[in-house]
Design an enzyme around this catalytic site. Structure first.
Site, PDB file in Angstrom:
ATOM      1  N   HIS A  45       0.924  -1.095  -0.503  1.00  0.00           N
ATOM      2  CA  HIS A  45      -0.023   0.017  -0.221  1.00  0.00           C
ATOM      3  C   HIS A  45       0.913   1.301  -0.256  1.00  0.00           C
ATOM      4  CE1 HIS A  45      -3.639  -1.750   0.214  1.00  0.00           C
ATOM      5  NE2 HIS A  45      -3.640  -2.792   1.297  1.00  0.00           N
ATOM      6  N   CYS A  59       0.209   1.878  -5.572  1.00  0.00           N
ATOM      7  CA  CYS A  59      -0.984   3.410  -5.740  1.00  0.00           C
ATOM      8  C   CYS A  59      -0.020   4.824  -5.784  1.00  0.00           C
ATOM      9  CB  CYS A  59      -2.038   2.778  -5.259  1.00  0.00           C
ATOM     10  SG  CYS A  59      -2.259   1.959  -6.145  1.00  0.00           S
TER      11      CYS A  59
END
Length: 824
Positions: A415, A464
């Protein structure tokens, strides 16, 4: 107020606490009342004085013909006093219930008897909240008090919540922060209850502003309630294409609102503390200020001038330097082939997040990249599932391996998010929601690598890059050096998410799927990444979903395949080799001999730098023993090993899918992960259970084994190097390699692919330590799913709950005949 400025409405939680007695419906008959309530009513009636007890109630009930009781019924009630736990009133209420007496009728009788105490059980008083907590913006370190007051009978109790979590010791009408911290920011609500019912206060948002030290003097003595601007915007002179960031921070109660103006006109939708233009042009030149207001007051910030144009900077140089400009000295071009003094890589894959969606692709991606980089003579440290503290210490160890002229490569899968051009890697222990202080800033790591005068700095970020709306801090980093040796390979472009391919249980990220096919090519690193980007662009699965972004200041033709200089025996090289070897040393294979004659072989294999597999097998069993089993147990508590996951018949059962083909067969396998947490030597027990021929009893024997500190545990990363502050985020980055667009709010990855993988490292001397790359996964092998996954912010949903909670529900929509994209 919600994050979008809408009023928050508190609804009761699905499991809201209730009093021990619940008020019954008015139309219900008495035989529908719960037993605890009936007994409490009976106790009060039994103890009541003459004229207000059960006999008077029976008399009033008899005035309504259908409820009249016979003399026999009344005698039956009277005789209940002779029983140990008998109650005449309870008997009466049950008889009245059998005759159809309702709660309303009973209330009428009690009203006539003026028996208010019993009446309150049937019609409990409500709670009225008289003072609701106010939303407010405050400075870090201030004294802050949230207040909720309510009236009710007999008395009320308070319990404060932050989002959906109960606050320990928050059980008074005032919630006090003696020195409020940034981590205290959030939404608060107070639950008020008595023995009968409960109510929730209005939501209160607490915004805690942590302003730079340079502003501290101007805000000394700031009031908790008065509206006051603490950070003013500043005038700037920018080049076209630069990023404009204006900041205005105010404190006060109620919480301040913002409206930015340019040349006397309000800017549409610019209602936050920060005003940002990613790429400025001449049209953005002008006078800016911010109007700050709440229900009680308003203020304007100072007006600032933004000038767009060329800067008038002079660079001093000699006449010879001026004449040679554009004609590099041939003496500096000592070779056509760039050489690396050494090559070092740190690979981190975070999957098992505690408060965020778990990922699968980093397992495969880190493993495959490790194998490929080792073929290019990189010293690779590969680590899975690191906490913030462990990530910082891993970077410290990585920096120790760097030196002048060394190639440094950092790969991260997990993440992540990007705010104001700064990329943040999210540890597995990050809270929900997370902010910059919970994460590692990549640009900070780059600066520390530059201090080592590395020959090449490569960052491959498989995460991301969406904006994190919960993090409004503008990092102010020290200026990066202007070095022509930096390459960033982002798995996706700004503001976008990264995807993974699913195939038969294991996963690749899209980026790694295409990168692994070209990584061994002898090409300039930027050219190689360009070709990877072209490959991704040709795949129909990724079009419009994910695009590789490359940023580079590389001025030389440097490649990952560049040879290492012949300085194998320099002092610096020996130190690096020793440090790296120390982190990859496995225990030696051993044979344990038990008194009964049984011999057990213990072997060890490394899957990652912090993941080791122990495999056990019985190599000799005396003929008089007809049955024997061996297993390992009693591992250190630091490793948190579930006994149910140990001593499995196949490596796959332990979660080790990647090395099964390289391990010996017919063994029992135990996978030890998170070896960086190991504080002492790895000590465990080998247990043997066996049975002699002709005997029914089973005999147990055991031996304790101490294998020291294997792999990364030798570095004692849990102790750290005392450099955590080196990575703390400060406030606005002006580095030359940073994105100027605002992007991602918790981001993420991945899921799975069942192909053969090679490259396990054994402790057996005869086993080779080299590795081979995994089979390529081409687009023609249609995967089972194409999934986007990114970290979810706790969204403000209040249905059936008293607080907004994070949701991981999938919203699928059609993508192709055999594929599905899920947006979480």
């Amino acid at each position: 107020m919600s994050l979008l400025g809408d009023p928050l409405q508190a609804l009761p939680p699905s499991a809201a606490p209730t009093g021990p007695l619940l008020a019954p419906p008015a139309g219900a008959t008495l035989n529908r009342l719960r037993e605890p309530l009936l007994r409490r009513l009976s106790e009060l009636l039994d103890q009541a004085p003459e004229g207000r007890g059960w006999r008077r109630l029976a008399e009033l009930a008899g005035s309504r013909g259908r409820l009249r009781l016979s003399c026999l019924d009344l005698e039956q009630c009277s005789l209940k006093v002779l029983e140990p736990e008998g109650s005449p009133s309870l008997c009466l209420l049950k008889l009245m219930g059998e005759k159809g007496c309702t709660v309303t009728e009973l209330s009428d009788f009690l009203q006539a008897m003026e028996h208010t105490e019993v009446l309150q059980l049937l019609s409990p008083p409500g709670i009225k909240i008289t003072v609701n907590p106010e939303s407010k913006a405050v400075l870090a370190g201030q004294f802050v008090k949230l207040c909720c007051r309510a009236t009710g009978h007999p008395f009320v109790q308070y319990q404060w919540f932050k989002m959906n979590k109960e606050i320990p010791n928050g059980n008074t009408s005032e919630l006090i922060f003696n020195a409020v911290h940034v981590k205290d920011a959030g939404f608060y609500v107070c639950r008020v209850n008595n023995n009968f019912t409960f109510e929730f206060s209005q939501w209160s948002q607490l915004d805690v502003c942590d302003i730079p030290e340079s502003f501290q003097r101007s805000v000394d003595g700031v009031s908790e309630s008065k509206l006051q601007i603490c950070v003013e915007p500043t005038s700037q002179k920018l080049m076209p294409g630069s990023t404009l960031v204006l900041q205005c921070v105010a404190v006060g109660s109620p919480i301040p609102h913002y409206q930015w103006f340019k040349n006397e006109l309000p800017l549409t939708h610019e209602t936050k503390k920060l005003y940002m233009v990613p790429y400025v042009d001449l049209e953005h030149q002008g006078t800016y200020w911010c109007h700050v207001y709440n229900d009680r007051d308003s203020q304007d910030s100072k007006k600032v001038e933004i000038i767009i144009g060329r800067t008038d900077e002079a660079v001093e140089c000699t006449e010879d330097e001026l004449n040679n400009l554009g004609h590099p000295d041939n003496k500096e071009q000592t070779t056509d082939q760039p050489l690396a003094k050494d090559k070092v890589a740190l690979l981190i894959g975070n999957m098992n997040y505690r408060e965020h969606p778990k990922l699968k692709a980093p397992l495969v991606d880190v493993y495959e990249l490790t194998n490929l980089l080792r073929q290019l003579d990189f010293k690779v440290v590969s680590l899975l599932d690191l906490t913030e503290y462990e990530m910082r210490n891993a970077v410290d160890e990585f920096l120790l391996l760097l030196d002048k002229g060394v190639y440094g490569l950092l790969y991260y899968a997990g993440h992540g998010y990007e705010n104001f051009g700064n990329s943040f890697m999210v540890p597995v222990d990050a809270p929900n929601p997370y902010r910059s202080e919970n994460c590692l800033c990549v640009q900070n790591i780059l600066k520390l690598m530059q201090e080592k005068e590395t020959g090449l700095n490569v960052f491959l970020l498989d995460m991301c890059r969406k904006r994190n709306d919960y993090d409004d801090t503008i990092p102010i980093l020290d200026a990066l050096k202007v070095t022509a040796n930096i390459v960033f390979g982002y798995a996706t472009c700004q503001g976008a998410e990264a995807f993974e391919i699913q195939h038969s249980g294991l996963a690749n990220g899209i980026f790694m799927k295409f990168l692994k096919d070209r990584l061994l090519e002898d090409k300039k690193i930027t050219v190689l990444l360009d070709e990877v980007a072209e490959d991704m662009g040709k795949c129909h699965l990724t079009k419009g979903k994910q695009a590789l972004e490359i940023r580079s200041s590389l001025s030389e033709k440097r490649a990952l395949t560049d040879p290492i200089q012949g300085t194998e025996y320099s002092a610096e090289s020996l130190v690096r080799n020793l440090q790296w070897a120390k982190a990859h040393e496995l225990p030696e294979s051993m044979c344990l001999k038990f008194d009964c004659g049984v011999q057990i072989q213990l072997g060890f294999a490394a899957e990652f730098s912090n993941v080791m597999i122990i495999y056990t097998s019985i190599v000799y069993k005396p003929p008089e023993i007809i049955m024997c089993d061996a297993y390992v147990t009693d591992f250190p508590l630091d490793l948190d090993i579930d006994p149910k996951d140990a001593n499995k018949g196949t490596p796959e059962e332990t979660g080790s899918y990647l090395v099964s083909k390289d391990l010996p067969k017919h063994c029992l396998y135990t996978r030890l992960s998170s070896l960086q947490k190991l504080k002492e030597h790895l000590v465990f027990t080998v247990c043997l259970s066996y049975q002699y021929s002709g005997l029914e009893d089973t005999v147990e024997d055991k031996q304790e084994v101490n294998v020291g500190k294997p792999l990364i545990a030798k570095l004692d990363m849990h102790r750290g190097l005392g450099r955590k502050t080196c990575f703390q985020t400060c406030l606005m980055s002006n580095g030359p390699y940073q994105s100027s667009a605002a992007t991602s709010g918790g981001a993420g990855h991945y899921h799975s692919l069942q192909d053969p993988f090679h490259g396990v490292y054994h402790s057996h001397p005869g086993n080779p330590s080299n590795v081979t790359p995994a089979d390529s996964c081409h687009c023609s092998r249609t995967p089972d799913a194409f999934i986007s996954s990114f970290a979810h912010h706790a969204s403000c949903h209040f249905s059936r709950s008293n607080v907004p909670v994070e949701t991981t529900d999938e919203i699928p929509f059609s993508f192709s005949d055999r594929l599905r994209i899920s947006e979480k």
